[in-house]
Design an enzyme around this catalytic site. Sequence first.
Site, short mmCIF file in Angstrom:
data_model
loop_
_atom_site.label_atom_id
_atom_site.label_comp_id
_atom_site.label_asym_id
_atom_site.label_seq_id
_atom_site.Cartn_x
_atom_site.Cartn_y
_atom_site.Cartn_z
N ARG A 234 15.20 70.95 -31.69
CA ARG A 234 16.08 72.09 -31.92
C ARG A 234 17.42 71.78 -31.27
NH1 ARG A 234 11.49 74.54 -30.10
NH2 ARG A 234 12.49 75.17 -28.14
N ARG A 270 25.31 57.13 -29.04
CA ARG A 270 24.93 58.46 -28.53
C ARG A 270 24.38 58.30 -27.12
NH1 ARG A 270 20.13 61.11 -31.34
NH2 ARG A 270 19.08 60.89 -29.34
N GLU A 287 21.59 55.56 -27.22
CA GLU A 287 21.13 55.23 -28.56
C GLU A 287 22.23 54.51 -29.32
OE1 GLU A 287 18.18 55.79 -29.79
OE2 GLU A 287 17.26 57.51 -28.79
#
Length: 313
Positions: A234, A270, A287
């Site tokens: 989420r 990221r 990442e």
Amino acid sequence: MTTVPPSSAPARLAIATCAELPELDQDDRLLRDALEARGVATAAVVWDDPTVDWSAYPTVLIRSTWDYTDRARQFADWTRRVEHSSALLNPAEVVAWNIDKTYLRDLEQRGLPIVPTIWLDPERNMDARAIHTRFPAFGDFVIKPTVSAGSRDTGRYEAGDTPSRMLAITHAKNLLGVGRHVMLQRYLRQVDTVGETALVYVDGQFSHAVRKSALLAGPYRRDETEGVLYRRERMAPRDASEAERAVADRVMATIPEVFPGLDRPLLYARVDLIPDDEGKPVILEVELIEPSLFLEHAPGSAELLAAAVEARL
């Protein structure tokens, strides 16, 4: 910006994906649309499809290749082969380094703050007692393999609960028993309330950030992730704090030190941060291979990335 009609010309850019997402992930479809609006012909191509001639594509962009962790060596070999004939984004040497989360040790040695981690090596043939002695005396902790993605093969355990510690021993032994290196990390509880912050960089520059809710509620259960590419997350837009930006900016400044041969910033990156017990941001992951970039949560970010891709064609 004026939209360019779709071209029938051969694709200049292959967007590498996996067999489960042959039409790309939603984020990558946004990127594809932004590229095609700029007149860049693209093709979604499954990375491990043996029939593909990668040399037909001048540039290959790694995106939703999310099944690679089950075949990490094969994937790394694929990136090196592709790089012989095409420009690969991001480069193969960066991919090879970023596949295994032991890269966090490199960052820590360069003075960057990471989640406190203990590393378990399968070659040491650790028995249950030896594994048990590595567990913290109190609080929750996390066990996961160093090569994984999307919280697969990952579990959360309670140090003060004997049944939970037994499950943790079994989890670690099972991973070590098949030759996988294991990370044992403290579970930093502020992530339950503050969440995780993912900071996205395009062409070395900060683009946007999102909040990711905590995923781990309990021990690893195989049936929860069997046949699943990743756990659903989420997300919501978030303004990164000055402290978070400072840590993430340091990560981006450190990457050229790790790879001095890079002649330009990475196309995308990221940096995932969570707060420690004092609320200071520490690095959970960096990442650089095929991260979700959460373009739908940042208006204009797909166009920003598309422009950076086009500049490299």
